[in-house]
Design an enzyme around this catalytic site. Structure first.
Site, mmCIF file in Angstrom:
data_model
loop_
_atom_site.group_PDB
_atom_site.id
_atom_site.type_symbol
_atom_site.label_atom_id
_atom_site.label_comp_id
_atom_site.label_asym_id
_atom_site.label_seq_id
_atom_site.Cartn_x
_atom_site.Cartn_y
_atom_site.Cartn_z
ATOM 1 N N GLU A 5 1.191 -1.519 -0.163
ATOM 2 C CA GLU A 5 0.207 0.061 -0.376
ATOM 3 C C GLU A 5 0.463 1.449 -0.037
ATOM 4 O O GLU A 5 1.133 1.920 0.957
ATOM 5 C CB GLU A 5 -0.803 -0.160 1.279
ATOM 6 C CG GLU A 5 -1.794 -1.094 1.691
ATOM 7 C CD GLU A 5 -2.780 -1.672 2.543
ATOM 8 O OE1 GLU A 5 -2.089 -0.920 3.590
ATOM 9 O OE2 GLU A 5 -3.368 -2.364 2.857
ATOM 10 N N GLY A 14 2.380 4.878 -0.656
ATOM 11 C CA GLY A 14 1.253 6.292 -1.065
ATOM 12 C C GLY A 14 2.354 7.015 -1.342
ATOM 13 O O GLY A 14 2.917 7.441 -2.114
ATOM 14 N N TYR A 46 2.720 18.045 11.360
ATOM 15 C CA TYR A 46 4.061 17.482 11.960
ATOM 16 C C TYR A 46 5.171 17.808 12.053
ATOM 17 O O TYR A 46 6.063 17.227 11.431
ATOM 18 C CB TYR A 46 3.317 15.838 11.664
ATOM 19 C CG TYR A 46 2.579 15.255 10.542
ATOM 20 C CD1 TYR A 46 1.622 14.594 11.266
ATOM 21 C CD2 TYR A 46 3.699 15.366 9.335
ATOM 22 C CE1 TYR A 46 0.918 13.884 9.739
ATOM 23 C CE2 TYR A 46 2.624 15.386 8.197
ATOM 24 C CZ TYR A 46 1.559 14.409 8.210
ATOM 25 O OH TYR A 46 0.965 14.205 7.451
ATOM 26 N N CYS A 87 -3.892 33.697 9.581
ATOM 27 C CA CYS A 87 -3.621 34.160 11.224
ATOM 28 C C CYS A 87 -2.909 33.099 12.524
ATOM 29 O O CYS A 87 -4.355 32.922 13.996
ATOM 30 C CB CYS A 87 -5.064 34.849 11.603
ATOM 31 S SG CYS A 87 -4.725 36.427 10.892
HETATM 32 C C1 LIG Z 1 -1.395 5.912 5.107
HETATM 33 C C2 LIG Z 1 -1.413 4.544 4.889
HETATM 34 C C3 LIG Z 1 -0.832 3.923 3.841
HETATM 35 C C4 LIG Z 1 0.255 5.269 3.196
HETATM 36 O O1 LIG Z 1 1.196 5.290 4.002
HETATM 37 P P1 LIG Z 1 2.863 6.522 3.429
HETATM 38 O O2 LIG Z 1 3.838 5.959 4.197
HETATM 39 O O3 LIG Z 1 1.858 7.486 2.133
HETATM 40 O O4 LIG Z 1 3.210 5.060 1.874
HETATM 41 C C5 LIG Z 1 -1.258 2.682 4.018
HETATM 42 N N1 LIG Z 1 -1.808 1.757 4.280
HETATM 43 C C6 LIG Z 1 -2.222 2.477 5.138
HETATM 44 C C7 LIG Z 1 -3.102 1.247 6.048
HETATM 45 C C8 LIG Z 1 -2.030 3.646 5.917
HETATM 46 O O5 LIG Z 1 -3.274 3.916 6.470
#
Ligand SMILES: *Cc1c(COP(=O)(O)O)cnc(C)c1O
Length: 421
Positions: free
Chosen positions: A276, A278, A319, A344
């Protein structure tokens, strides 16, 4: 690696001058590079090339723009979604339901129904009550839901606390030590088809050791689950691989290093592996382009006030994230500056005492590595219009989300008669 380079002294994205986009669309605006997206998908896929048919499900929350999703979908990625809205976005962008995974601790019955109607590949469950609800919803539709449990391996991802998800005190997953009981309970639920194990310990990880520790636990659990009679066919190893933000910091492990580690650790698991990613796909593929409004004297360093703010790019205030800030057409000098937005809030600060290109009013600056968790977190705080987005490919570019007129925002509210009178 990205495709934001200087040509004749001016930053270009692929073959398009950043200034041309700013002039046509106005600022602030997010700019994405198709070549960088394509390259990152290729690099990630290559890193996993020794695995048999892995499912690479892009974490939609990192960048849900329809054109970005469609680009990634065309490159063969699936989607990891965390809401009904993201599910519908992924499907609208042409990503097949059979390549969609649904994560998240708070899926509602309505979202479960939607995902079952579309026939997604897997639900990643995060608690026993959620398993019971999904079973009931599936039965009411005459279906069985394909599920994995997301386990909480209790490892410290070593990243910022707000993006750590794999410690026992975090809200995510089922406790590793109770996993066998949770799986046994899930198997007894007639609306579920228990097919896998999932894990995701956090984001922007710059060390493979915690990931490996988590994956080793997944492997051990697969063995125990099989001994207990479960037919485990999938293992979802989540996302989390970090990207370089600050060139002065050590570079995070490469997708190739990550892939080699996974290939070694998952040897003999005999499952379909799922991922997964991102940030590692979209992070470096985007920049937030902004114009300097004015420069104001500060106590130690000047305040460079730009027309982008925390509502456009929340990561620094949320963050403490570090984004490289570059002049689109550097004049040559460098000096310390504080870069702030017009909102602001003192938190509307992108950088303090940053050694950067000297800029003045009307100059363009680019916040680099803003393709992940950038536009997707934008808000209209301070009644600022949502940030538009542009996608570039070679010499072509298109607005892929227009800047909505502020009148639309105002018209969205209504004043009841009893207030008006
Ligand atoms: C946010 C998230 C991702 C992606 O994380 P990255 O750091 O962007 O690779 C994958 N799986 C789950 C369950 C997430 O919450």
């Amino acid at each position: 690696m990205d495709h934001f380079d200087y040509l004749d002294g001016a930053m270009h994205v692929e073959q398009v001058p950043m200034a041309a986009i700013a002039d046509a669309v106005g600022t602030p605006v997010y700019v994405y590079s198709t070549a960088t997206l394509t390259r990152h998908v290729g690099v990630f896929r290559e890193a996993l090339s020794r695995l048999d048919d892995p499912l690479i499900a892009f974490a939609v929350k990192a960048n849900p723009n329809a054109a970005v999703l469609a680009t990634l979908g065309k490159l063969g990625l699936g989607a990891d979604v965390v809401s009904g809205g993201e599910l519908l976005r992924a499907i609208a962008a042409g990503i097949a339901a059979g390549r969609i995974v649904f994560s998240g601790v708070g899926k509602t019955a309505e979202e479960m129904r939607l995902a079952l109607e579309h026939g997604i590949f897997q639900f990643n469950l995060e608690s026993e009550p959620e398993a019971e609800m999904l079973s009931d919803v599936a039965l009411s539709m005459g279906k069985r839901a394909p599920v994995a449990y997301r386990i909480n391996p209790d490892v410290d991802a070593g990243t910022h606390a707000k993006i750590s998800t794999g410690k026992s005190e975090n809200k995510f997953g089922i406790p590793y030590d109770r996993a066998l009981e949770s799986y046994a309970a899930a198997r007894a639920l007639p609306g579920l088809d228990v097919q896998g194990v999932a894990v995701h310990i956090g984001s922007q990880l710059t060390d493979l050791a915690p990931l490996e520790a988590a994956f080793v636990k997944v492997g051990a659990l697969i063995g125990k689950l099989r001994e207990a009679g479960h037919d485990i066919r999938t293992a979802d190893l989540g996302g989390g691989l970090g990207v370089p933000y600050d060139p002065s910091k050590p570079v995070p492990p490469s997708p190739a290093d990550y892939g080699a580690m996974v290939t070694r650790v998952a040897q003999g698991w005999n499952v379909r592996l799922m991922f997964e990613p991102g940030r590692v796909i979209v992070g470096n593929a985007g920049a937030l382009l902004s114009r300097v409004v004015r420069v104001k004297q500060g106590a130690q360093a000047p305040f460079v006030i730009v027309d982008a703010a925390m509502n456009d790019l929340l990561r620094p205030s949320l963050y403490d994230a570090w984004h490289d800030i570059r002049a689109v057409r550097p004049a040559g000098g460098r000096a310390a500056a504080n870069v702030v937005g017009p909102v602001c809030e003192t938190g509307d600060t992108f950088a303090m005492h940053r050694d950067m290109d000297v800029v003045q009013a009307d100059d363009l600056v680019a916040f680099m590595t803003a393709g992940a968790y950038g536009a997707t977190m934008a808000s209209t705080y301070n009644s600022r219009a949502l940030t538009p987005e542009v996608l570039v490919s070679g010499g072509k570019w298109a607005v892929v989300r227009a800047r909505p007129p502020i009148e639309t925002l105002i018209a969205g509210d209504s004043i009841p008669d009893w207030v008006r009178d």
